[in-house]
Design a protein around this motif. Structure first.
Motif, PDB file in Angstrom:
ATOM      1  N   HIS A 177       0.823  -1.210   0.000  1.00  0.00           N
ATOM      2  CA  HIS A 177       0.000   0.000   0.000  1.00  0.00           C
ATOM      3  C   HIS A 177       0.855   1.256   0.000  1.00  0.00           C
ATOM      4  O   HIS A 177       1.740   1.423   0.823  1.00  0.00           O
ATOM      5  CB  HIS A 177      -0.901   0.029   1.233  1.00  0.00           C
ATOM      6  N   THR A 178       0.608   2.101  -0.945  1.00  0.00           N
ATOM      7  CA  THR A 178       1.260   3.409  -0.975  1.00  0.00           C
ATOM      8  C   THR A 178       0.180   4.468  -1.107  1.00  0.00           C
ATOM      9  O   THR A 178      -0.776   4.306  -1.861  1.00  0.00           O
ATOM     10  CB  THR A 178       2.233   3.532  -2.167  1.00  0.00           C
ATOM     11  N   SER A 179       0.322   5.539  -0.352  1.00  0.00           N
ATOM     12  CA  SER A 179      -0.659   6.612  -0.422  1.00  0.00           C
ATOM     13  C   SER A 179      -0.545   7.337  -1.751  1.00  0.00           C
ATOM     14  O   SER A 179       0.556   7.525  -2.275  1.00  0.00           O
ATOM     15  CB  SER A 179      -0.434   7.613   0.714  1.00  0.00           C
ATOM     16  N   LYS A 180      -1.682   7.759  -2.282  1.00  0.00           N
ATOM     17  CA  LYS A 180      -1.671   8.574  -3.483  1.00  0.00           C
ATOM     18  C   LYS A 180      -1.297   9.999  -3.087  1.00  0.00           C
ATOM     19  O   LYS A 180      -1.792  10.527  -2.090  1.00  0.00           O
ATOM     20  CB  LYS A 180      -3.048   8.557  -4.148  1.00  0.00           C
ATOM     21  N   LYS A 181      -0.402  10.616  -3.857  1.00  0.00           N
ATOM     22  CA  LYS A 181       0.059  11.963  -3.514  1.00  0.00           C
ATOM     23  C   LYS A 181       0.013  12.865  -4.734  1.00  0.00           C
ATOM     24  O   LYS A 181       0.131  12.393  -5.867  1.00  0.00           O
ATOM     25  CB  LYS A 181       1.490  11.908  -2.958  1.00  0.00           C
ATOM     26  N   ILE A 182      -0.169  14.153  -4.478  1.00  0.00           N
ATOM     27  CA  ILE A 182      -0.067  15.138  -5.556  1.00  0.00           C
ATOM     28  C   ILE A 182       0.931  16.205  -5.132  1.00  0.00           C
ATOM     29  O   ILE A 182       1.147  16.447  -3.940  1.00  0.00           O
ATOM     30  CB  ILE A 182      -1.431  15.791  -5.893  1.00  0.00           C
ATOM     31  N   LYS A 183       1.529  16.826  -6.105  1.00  0.00           N
ATOM     32  CA  LYS A 183       2.515  17.892  -5.855  1.00  0.00           C
ATOM     33  C   LYS A 183       1.746  19.197  -5.584  1.00  0.00           C
ATOM     34  O   LYS A 183       0.921  19.616  -6.384  1.00  0.00           O
ATOM     35  CB  LYS A 183       3.428  18.055  -7.067  1.00  0.00           C
TER      36      LYS A 183
ATOM     37  N   VAL B 128      -3.538  12.424  -0.898  1.00  0.00           N
ATOM     38  CA  VAL B 128      -4.925  12.756  -1.246  1.00  0.00           C
ATOM     39  C   VAL B 128      -5.743  11.476  -1.326  1.00  0.00           C
ATOM     40  O   VAL B 128      -5.201  10.381  -1.481  1.00  0.00           O
ATOM     41  CB  VAL B 128      -5.024  13.494  -2.608  1.00  0.00           C
ATOM     42  N   SER B 129      -7.039  11.631  -1.230  1.00  0.00           N
ATOM     43  CA  SER B 129      -7.936  10.490  -1.386  1.00  0.00           C
ATOM     44  C   SER B 129      -7.902  10.006  -2.825  1.00  0.00           C
ATOM     45  O   SER B 129      -7.805  10.797  -3.755  1.00  0.00           O
ATOM     46  CB  SER B 129      -9.370  10.894  -1.019  1.00  0.00           C
ATOM     47  N   ARG B 130      -7.990   8.690  -2.998  1.00  0.00           N
ATOM     48  CA  ARG B 130      -8.000   8.118  -4.346  1.00  0.00           C
ATOM     49  C   ARG B 130      -9.375   8.222  -4.993  1.00  0.00           C
ATOM     50  O   ARG B 130      -9.541   7.884  -6.153  1.00  0.00           O
ATOM     51  CB  ARG B 130      -7.601   6.632  -4.290  1.00  0.00           C
ATOM     52  N   PHE B 131     -10.383   8.660  -4.255  1.00  0.00           N
ATOM     53  CA  PHE B 131     -11.728   8.680  -4.799  1.00  0.00           C
ATOM     54  C   PHE B 131     -12.043   9.940  -5.564  1.00  0.00           C
ATOM     55  O   PHE B 131     -13.096  10.085  -6.132  1.00  0.00           O
ATOM     56  CB  PHE B 131     -12.738   8.490  -3.664  1.00  0.00           C
ATOM     57  N   GLY B 132     -11.139  10.895  -5.549  1.00  0.00           N
ATOM     58  CA  GLY B 132     -11.344  12.104  -6.333  1.00  0.00           C
ATOM     59  C   GLY B 132     -12.494  12.931  -5.800  1.00  0.00           C
ATOM     60  O   GLY B 132     -13.037  12.689  -4.733  1.00  0.00           O
ATOM     61  N   ALA B 133     -12.855  13.927  -6.560  1.00  0.00           N
ATOM     62  CA  ALA B 133     -13.939  14.816  -6.138  1.00  0.00           C
ATOM     63  C   ALA B 133     -15.271  14.121  -6.294  1.00  0.00           C
ATOM     64  O   ALA B 133     -15.554  13.495  -7.296  1.00  0.00           O
ATOM     65  CB  ALA B 133     -13.914  16.087  -6.970  1.00  0.00           C
TER      66      ALA B 133
ATOM     67  N   GLY C 249     -18.010   6.127   2.608  1.00  0.00           N
ATOM     68  CA  GLY C 249     -17.072   5.323   1.823  1.00  0.00           C
ATOM     69  C   GLY C 249     -17.797   4.279   1.002  1.00  0.00           C
ATOM     70  O   GLY C 249     -18.914   3.871   1.326  1.00  0.00           O
ATOM     71  N   VAL C 250     -17.156   3.847  -0.078  1.00  0.00           N
ATOM     72  CA  VAL C 250     -17.691   2.787  -0.937  1.00  0.00           C
ATOM     73  C   VAL C 250     -16.662   1.668  -0.973  1.00  0.00           C
ATOM     74  O   VAL C 250     -15.475   1.917  -1.183  1.00  0.00           O
ATOM     75  CB  VAL C 250     -17.977   3.305  -2.358  1.00  0.00           C
ATOM     76  N   TYR C 251     -17.128   0.426  -0.760  1.00  0.00           N
ATOM     77  CA  TYR C 251     -16.188  -0.688  -0.596  1.00  0.00           C
ATOM     78  C   TYR C 251     -16.646  -1.875  -1.427  1.00  0.00           C
ATOM     79  O   TYR C 251     -17.604  -2.562  -1.084  1.00  0.00           O
ATOM     80  CB  TYR C 251     -16.138  -1.083   0.883  1.00  0.00           C
ATOM     81  N   HIS C 252     -15.976  -2.074  -2.573  1.00  0.00           N
ATOM     82  CA  HIS C 252     -16.230  -3.281  -3.364  1.00  0.00           C
ATOM     83  C   HIS C 252     -15.023  -3.608  -4.237  1.00  0.00           C
ATOM     84  O   HIS C 252     -14.080  -2.829  -4.340  1.00  0.00           O
ATOM     85  CB  HIS C 252     -17.519  -3.170  -4.183  1.00  0.00           C
TER      86      HIS C 252
ATOM     87  N   THR D 164      -8.065   0.024   0.875  1.00  0.00           N
ATOM     88  CA  THR D 164      -7.278   0.221   2.093  1.00  0.00           C
ATOM     89  C   THR D 164      -7.561   1.586   2.706  1.00  0.00           C
ATOM     90  O   THR D 164      -7.629   1.729   3.935  1.00  0.00           O
ATOM     91  CB  THR D 164      -5.772   0.082   1.777  1.00  0.00           C
ATOM     92  N   GLU D 165      -7.740   2.600   1.866  1.00  0.00           N
ATOM     93  CA  GLU D 165      -8.057   3.932   2.380  1.00  0.00           C
ATOM     94  C   GLU D 165      -9.398   3.937   3.108  1.00  0.00           C
ATOM     95  O   GLU D 165      -9.550   4.584   4.153  1.00  0.00           O
ATOM     96  CB  GLU D 165      -8.057   4.955   1.240  1.00  0.00           C
ATOM     97  N   VAL D 166     -10.390   3.203   2.567  1.00  0.00           N
ATOM     98  CA  VAL D 166     -11.682   3.107   3.251  1.00  0.00           C
ATOM     99  C   VAL D 166     -11.501   2.386   4.587  1.00  0.00           C
ATOM    100  O   VAL D 166     -12.058   2.792   5.614  1.00  0.00           O
ATOM    101  CB  VAL D 166     -12.728   2.380   2.373  1.00  0.00           C
ATOM    102  N   TRP D 167     -10.714   1.312   4.577  1.00  0.00           N
ATOM    103  CA  TRP D 167     -10.437   0.550   5.809  1.00  0.00           C
ATOM    104  C   TRP D 167      -9.883   1.483   6.889  1.00  0.00           C
ATOM    105  O   TRP D 167     -10.382   1.514   8.016  1.00  0.00           O
ATOM    106  CB  TRP D 167      -9.452  -0.580   5.501  1.00  0.00           C
ATOM    107  N   HIS D 168      -8.846   2.244   6.541  1.00  0.00           N
ATOM    108  CA  HIS D 168      -8.236   3.157   7.512  1.00  0.00           C
ATOM    109  C   HIS D 168      -9.207   4.241   7.953  1.00  0.00           C
ATOM    110  O   HIS D 168      -9.241   4.619   9.134  1.00  0.00           O
ATOM    111  CB  HIS D 168      -6.972   3.793   6.925  1.00  0.00           C
TER     112      HIS D 168
END
Length: 819
Positions: free
Chosen positions: A179-185, A267-272, A358-361, A370-374
């Protein structure tokens, strides 16, 4: 004093494993630890318990290698839930853990190669290939997989073995966190420039460099730091600046000069997510009364059945209950049977709750899950919509579980273990949390309905459709009669073709339901009657025209379609049966101007394919939607005024004790897609026998009458809900060994349980899957029997079987409460 840890490993092995905690380490129950298992394997386990032992013992446990979590990722309630699931569904704790944790939380071990630091590469006697590898290893360690790719070797182990024997290399396991967090500059202004008149001086200085000044002015416009200096802390996404036509190179120059600071922000991977709509959901009188009755029922019962006819607006009732639960500071789990259904439901929930859930499927990536889990674990979100695996999430304060379409067989996990039912698991999970459970459906499972009638569950009925919607009219098309009269057009009856014509003329929409994907069920030679079979499974291959291949729907084997019979060479090949693909093609020939789309497993493999198809249908960009059972589950389309249902007789007469129940539910559910607004919908059911009792009960919409007739038959033959069932499957590459093992087990069971109903051993309808021959035993256990004791005895008999050399390689699968 020695500290011992009981660790759950994600392996199909009984019990937990004991490890020693090194004195310099600290760990808590529920945290992940890295341990060695066997000679070389490394796994991530979860600490189930911690024991202090002040006594010196001869027992020498392996030490754990590392502690991954300061705070546990699995809480105490989850561990209790895992223990119950392993016990009830007769699987191992490790199998439950493996199903529960997202893959990103299970670190993997990977074999790496390193050069021996004590050797001199220039002074060794090696082959050219060995020398090439050693030169690479001088720069850095690499994985065994990378060595195979670099040296173009399918099996690099032989080369590595020789180098290891010469003492030139070392092999070790390297732990990789998936697991790696999604990041933006992001960028922001250097805070020193906010002091005094530094910013004004800088702008004057940049007048000679207009591109850099433009960057700075754009930043000041988008981030109002002159009004509120604290806004500078979060800055702005670098991509946002670039999208406004400022120079990317100028941004880089300002960063190098120290005017701007850049950093990677998670940032969240789920976007806006679409913003919340504050408009209040207006409940009808019937819905308001249902909410009141459910709350009253929750005062006496922890589980309540809401039986609402299709189109009655159960989702609005759910929303009202979710709101009040969240307001009370508790968490909510909303279970759905299918990924396809989450698309439309999530869009509706977003209008009410915004991005606060959160949405989990499984169509989400491992990192997204994993982000939803945390987020659930840290209580950053208190509401989750998910499919069956969402019952494993780390809730700590669960107040309400909603199981929508609770009758759906999709809630049952078939492969691999644990073979659990999410509805039943959710009820036990709610018991641990002292939470409430709402089961919603138009066509309850017989077990659920009996519990409601027996007052074990609360019971609320919602009998009217929402607003001005009418119940659809049901008609039967007699395909046997039309075939004799030669009125059929392909697989379509004349009445269905006429109804489709009218729908298209009125610019309305239609759904065509066929619960079988592919083009044809199988191919047969008219000359020698040969049917192409899967080499791995005892099934015929299904023809898929879109890629011109024959496919096994059990193991995935596929081969190119042929023009001549492989047995006799004849070209007289005939397609038997039909699936969604053939119906789609026939519709395109019948209605060439119509826009036709298919929704089944073949067209929805990509992540957002469900969403694209459903959105296009909602917008009216599709005239006719052809689909499998995924089109039947709670979807709401305004313009659908016709539903055509195919292959009804096959559903009704399927060889399973639940066939009549499933057919009633499926036909009723898909019929409910028609006439969802102010127009009366029409449903045409194609059948060879319109006078069948089940079809007549569906037409009158009398579920109680259907239940009363079905439940009498179930009681007579000792099927659920009057007994518990356990199905035991034996698998082996040799058919005779599989049968002998099943037969041995059968006789041992009879010795232990006098009077128990045991069926078998029998070969199932599909007796071979993935090159393994299958035999089954089915136990019917009367309600009130000691289920726990029976399960323990069944496990003991399995150990007797495993101890026999002839049966050691036989696979044994327990399926409790088979679907």
């Amino acid at each position: 004093m020695t500290t011992y840890l009981q660790v759950i490993l994600p392996l199909p092995l009984e019990g937990t494993f004991t490890y020693r905690l090194p004195k310099e380490m600290e760990v808590r129950v529920g945290a992940r630890v890295i341990v060695s298992f066997g000679k070389k394997k490394i796994y991530t386990g979860v600490v189930a318990s911690i024991d202090q032992d002040s006594q010196e013992t001869d027992y020498s446990a392996k030490p754990i290698l590392d502690v991954l979590d300061e705070d546990p990722v699995v809480n105490a309630l989850q561990l209790s839930f895992f223990q119950w699931m392993a016990s009830y569904y007769m699987c191992t704790l490790g199998e439950v853990l493996n199903a529960a944790l997202p893959a990103s939380l299970k670190l993997s071990s990977q074999s790496f190669v390193a050069i021996n630091p004590e050797i001199d590469v220039e002074d060794v006697d090696v082959s050219d290939r060995e020398w090439e590898l050693l030169r690479v290893l001088q720069r850095n360690d690499i994985s065994v997989k990378e060595i195979g790719e670099m040296l173009q070797l399918k099996q690099p182990q032989q080369l590595l073995k020789k180098l290891a024997q010469k003492g030139l290399i070392d092999l070790y396991e390297k732990i990789k966190d998936k697991h790696t967090s999604k990041k933006i500059k992001r960028v922001r202004l250097n805070s020193d420039l906010l002091e005094g008149n530094q910013l004004e001086l800088l702008l004057n200085e940049l007048e000679s460099k207009p591109k850099q000044q433009d960057v700075l002015l754009t930043y000041l416009r988008d981030v109002p730091i002159l009004e509120d200096r604290s806004k500078n802390v979060d800055g702005i996404a670098k991509s946002s600046l670039i999208s406004q036509d400022v120079s990317a190179s100028s941004i880089s120059t300002l960063i190098k000069r120290g005017i701007l600071e850049a950093w990677d922000a998670p940032v969240s991977r789920f976007g806006a997510i679409s913003s919340k709509d504050d408009s209040v959901v207006q409940l009808s009188e019937a819905q308001t009364e249902s909410v009141r009755q459910i709350r009253t029922a929750f005062g006496q019962k922890s589980t309540v059945l809401l039986q609402g006819v299709t189109g009655s607006g159960k989702t609005e009732v759910y929303i009202e209950l979710i709101k009040s639960t969240i307001k009370a500071g508790e968490q909510v789990l909303f279970l759905l049977p299918e990924i396809a259904l989450t698309t439309q439901i999530v869009n509706r929930l977003q209008r009410v709750f915004g991005a606060s859930f959160g949405v989990y499927h499984s169509r989400y990536s491992e990192s997204e899950r994993t982000e939803v889990w945390h987020a659930v674990h840290e209580q950053k979100i208190n509401f989750v919509v998910g499919v069956r695996s969402a019952v494993f999430l780390p809730f700590s304060n669960l107040g309400l579980v909603i199981v929508d379409e609770e009758h759906e067989p999709s809630y049952k996990q078939f492969e691999p273990a644990p073979r659990y039912h999410a509805r039943d698991g959710a009820i036990y999970l709610a018991t641990l949390h002292q939470a409430k459970v709402l089961l919603g459906t138009a066509t309850p499972a017989l077990e659920t309905y009996k519990n409601a009638l027996d007052e074990k569950f609360g019971f609320v009925e919602l009998t009217s459709r929402y607003g001005e919607a009418f119940e659809p009219s049901l008609f039967f098309a007699n395909t046997l009669k039309e075939r004799k009269q030669k009125k059929l057009k392909g697989n379509f009856s004349s009445s269905l073709v006429e109804a489709l014509t009218q729908v298209l003329e009125k610019k309305e929409q239609a759904i065509i339901f066929q619960n079988r994907r592919g083009y044809a069920a199988y191919i047969s030679c008219d000359n020698c009657a040969t049917v192409p079979k899967c080499p791995n499974c005892a099934v015929s291959l299904t023809y898929h025209q879109f890629n011109n291949r024959l496919v096994c729907h059990y193991c995935g084997y596929n081969q190119a379609m042929y023009s001549d019979c492989l047995h006799c060479g004849s070209k007289e090949l005939r397609q038997i049966g039909f699936g969604t693909e053939e119906l789609e093609e026939e519709l395109k020939l019948l209605f060439p101007a119509a826009i036709i789309q298919r929704m089944d497993l073949d067209t929805t493999r990509s992540k957002y394919s469900y969403h694209r198809i459903i959105e296009a249908f909602e917008e009216g960009d599709i005239d006719i939607l052809v689909g499998t059972q995924m089109v039947s589950k709670g979807l709401d389309f305004d313009r659908v005024n016709l539903v055509g249902i195919f292959d009804t007789d096959r559903m009704i007469h399927f060889p399973n004790f639940r066939a009549q129940e499933r057919a009633y539910q499926l036909i009723t559910q898909v019929s409910g897609r028609a006439g969802r607004k102010s127009k009366e919908g029409k449903v045409i059911i194609q059948t060879q026998d319109p006078d069948q009792r089940l079809l007549q009960k569906i037409q009158t919409r009398d579920y109680r009458a259907f239940y009363q007739s079905e439940v009498l038959e179930r009681e007579h033959f000792h099927y659920p809900p009057f007994s518990r069932m356990i199905n035991i499957t034996f698998k082996h590459r040799e058919k005779q060994v599989s049968f002998q093992a099943a037969n041995y087990y059968y006789h041992e069971v009879l010795k232990h349980f006098k009077g128990l109903r045991v069926i078998g051993p029998v070969e199932p309808m599909i007796g071979k899957i993935r090159n393994l021959y299958l035999h089954e035993i089915t136990l019917k256990i009367p309600k009130g029997g000691n289920l726990t004791a029976i399960k323990e005895s069944l496990k003991m008999v399995r150990k007797l079987l495993d101890a026999m050399p002839a049966f050691k390689s036989v696979g044994v699968v327990f399926d409790v409460d088979p679907a």
